[in-house]
Design a protein around this motif. Structure first.
Motif, PDB file in Angstrom:
ATOM      1  N   THR A 194       0.926  -1.259  -0.094  1.00 23.57           N
ATOM      2  CA  THR A 194      -0.008  -0.102  -0.071  1.00 23.57           C
ATOM      3  C   THR A 194       0.895   1.393   0.015  1.00 23.57           C
ATOM      4  OG1 THR A 194      -1.708  -1.166   1.163  1.00 23.57           O
ATOM      5  CG2 THR A 194      -1.982   0.961   1.181  1.00 23.57           C
ATOM      6  N   SER A 195       1.857   1.202   0.742  1.00 24.46           N
ATOM      7  CA  SER A 195       2.945   2.389   0.812  1.00 24.46           C
ATOM      8  C   SER A 195       3.551   2.622  -0.489  1.00 24.46           C
ATOM      9  CB  SER A 195       3.989   2.265   2.033  1.00 24.46           C
ATOM     10  OG  SER A 195       3.489   1.974   3.190  1.00 24.46           O
ATOM     11  N   GLY A 196       3.713   1.476  -1.115  1.00 30.97           N
ATOM     12  CA  GLY A 196       4.565   1.556  -2.518  1.00 30.97           C
ATOM     13  C   GLY A 196       3.521   2.176  -3.721  1.00 30.97           C
ATOM     14  N   LEU A 197       1.961   1.684  -3.489  1.00 27.01           N
ATOM     15  CA  LEU A 197       1.235   2.100  -4.423  1.00 27.01           C
ATOM     16  C   LEU A 197       1.116   3.485  -4.188  1.00 27.01           C
ATOM     17  CD1 LEU A 197      -1.348  -0.888  -4.368  1.00 27.01           C
ATOM     18  CD2 LEU A 197      -0.183   0.199  -6.357  1.00 27.01           C
ATOM     19  N   GLY A 198       0.956   4.027  -2.931  1.00 31.04           N
ATOM     20  CA  GLY A 198       0.685   5.362  -2.632  1.00 31.04           C
ATOM     21  C   GLY A 198       1.707   6.260  -3.361  1.00 31.04           C
ATOM     22  N   LEU A 244       6.740  -1.254  -8.693  1.00 35.55           N
ATOM     23  CA  LEU A 244       6.811  -1.174  -7.311  1.00 35.55           C
ATOM     24  C   LEU A 244       8.255  -1.863  -6.660  1.00 35.55           C
ATOM     25  CD1 LEU A 244       3.128  -2.329  -6.283  1.00 35.55           C
ATOM     26  CD2 LEU A 244       4.063  -0.066  -6.333  1.00 35.55           C
ATOM     27  N   SER A 245       8.513  -2.737  -7.613  1.00 37.01           N
ATOM     28  CA  SER A 245      10.063  -3.103  -7.062  1.00 37.01           C
ATOM     29  C   SER A 245      11.204  -2.034  -6.862  1.00 37.01           C
ATOM     30  CB  SER A 245      10.424  -4.261  -8.259  1.00 37.01           C
ATOM     31  OG  SER A 245       9.766  -5.474  -7.879  1.00 37.01           O
ATOM     32  N   ASP A 246      10.939  -1.223  -8.173  1.00 40.70           N
ATOM     33  CA  ASP A 246      11.994  -0.046  -8.147  1.00 40.70           C
ATOM     34  C   ASP A 246      11.777   0.992  -7.098  1.00 40.70           C
ATOM     35  OD1 ASP A 246      12.832  -1.108 -10.536  1.00 40.70           O
ATOM     36  OD2 ASP A 246      11.773   0.185 -11.828  1.00 40.70           O
ATOM     37  N   ILE A 247      10.432   1.230  -6.761  1.00 38.05           N
ATOM     38  CA  ILE A 247      10.304   2.022  -5.438  1.00 38.05           C
ATOM     39  C   ILE A 247      10.700   1.277  -4.211  1.00 38.05           C
ATOM     40  CG2 ILE A 247       8.269   2.871  -3.970  1.00 38.05           C
ATOM     41  CD1 ILE A 247       6.745   3.290  -7.009  1.00 38.05           C
ATOM     42  N   GLU A 307      12.868   3.020  -1.351  1.00 41.84           N
ATOM     43  CA  GLU A 307      12.192   3.412  -0.069  1.00 41.84           C
ATOM     44  C   GLU A 307      12.613   2.378   1.007  1.00 41.84           C
ATOM     45  OE1 GLU A 307      10.692   6.184   0.237  1.00 41.84           O
ATOM     46  OE2 GLU A 307      10.995   6.894  -1.745  1.00 41.84           O
ATOM     47  N   GLY A 308      13.267   1.358   0.678  1.00 42.59           N
ATOM     48  CA  GLY A 308      13.433   0.117   1.633  1.00 42.59           C
ATOM     49  C   GLY A 308      12.337  -0.747   1.908  1.00 42.59           C
ATOM     50  N   LEU A 309      11.587  -0.744   1.051  1.00 41.97           N
ATOM     51  CA  LEU A 309       9.996  -1.662   1.537  1.00 41.97           C
ATOM     52  C   LEU A 309      10.237  -2.977   1.044  1.00 41.97           C
ATOM     53  CD1 LEU A 309       7.703   1.180  -0.139  1.00 41.97           C
ATOM     54  CD2 LEU A 309       8.067   0.708   2.206  1.00 41.97           C
ATOM     55  N   ILE A 310       9.571  -4.004   1.627  1.00 41.98           N
ATOM     56  CA  ILE A 310       9.725  -5.259   1.549  1.00 41.98           C
ATOM     57  C   ILE A 310       8.573  -5.645   0.613  1.00 41.98           C
ATOM     58  CG2 ILE A 310       9.833  -7.748   2.167  1.00 41.98           C
ATOM     59  CD1 ILE A 310      10.984  -6.350   4.831  1.00 41.98           C
ATOM     60  N   MET A 311       8.663  -5.992  -0.658  1.00 41.70           N
ATOM     61  CA  MET A 311       7.481  -6.354  -1.745  1.00 41.70           C
ATOM     62  C   MET A 311       7.428  -7.782  -1.948  1.00 41.70           C
ATOM     63  SD  MET A 311       5.971  -3.698  -2.948  1.00 41.70           S
ATOM     64  CE  MET A 311       6.040  -2.145  -2.083  1.00 41.70           C
TER      65      MET A 311
END
Length: 188
Positions: free
Chosen positions: A121-125, A147-150, A154-158
């Motif tokens: 959701t954070s990545g989508l935002g 989203l993988s690039d984001i 951003e240090g998000l786990i996708m």
């Protein structure tokens, strides 16, 4: 019945969230010793019981006369039906309508709770904040790449694959739509 209090819960799955009655509280501005709270409760004990029993005496006959609740789109159907009937007894159609609005607000809280710390959701935002993505239809594989690039930046786990992303989007569909104001649709 299980009541949990948690400051940092680790059970934010959407199927769990829609089984919760979320009550948000603010930090007290003043703190009262437990002994004072208990003493006040004991001093008011007879009044509390009297009020509870008076309320029950009004509710039970009213429930006999109130029709069954209409189908309500709420996961905890027994809770919704009982609340609707009590609200109808107390305020007629207006009371029942107000209760339904409260259920909608509760459902929005449940959805928000489910996606509050969700990396997808954070990545989508972030993805949606880019003007070129507003109103854009995109395949899951292309969204996964974006989203993988984001996530790297951003240090998000996708999710590890586009199919895993698709499953995650399906499980969070209602919550993501409500939280981000988007429409998720599937083809095929």
């Amino acid at each position: 019945h299980l009541i949990l209090t948690s400051r940092d819960p680790h059970f934010r799955r959407p199927d769990v969230a829609e089984r919760l009655l979320i009550v948000k509280l603010t930090r007290p501005s003043e703190f009262i010793p437990e002994s004072s709270v208990l003493a006040q409760t004991l001093a008011e004990r007879d009044s509390i019981w009297s009020d509870l029993l008076d309320t029950l005496n009004r509710i039970i006959p009213a429930l006999r006369d109130i029709p069954e609740a209409p189908p309500l789109n709420f996961r905890m159907a027994d809770f919704a039906s009982f609340g609707w009937r009590l609200s109808f007894a107390a305020g007629g159609k207006d009371g029942a309508a107000e209760f339904c609005r409260s259920l909608e607000k509760l459902q929005a809280e449940q959805d928000q709770y489910a996606v509050e710390e969700d990396p997808v959701t954070s990545g989508l935002g972030i993805w949606l904040s880019r003007n070129e993505n507003i109103g854009r239809e995109v395949e899951t594989s292309e969204l996964f790449k974006d989203l993988s690039d984001i996530a790297k930046k951003e240090g998000l786990i996708m999710p590890k694959s586009s199919s895993a992303l698709g499953k995650r989007l399906r499980s969070l569909k209602r919550a993501i739509e409500g939280s981000l104001g988007v429409k998720i649709s599937y083809q095929g």
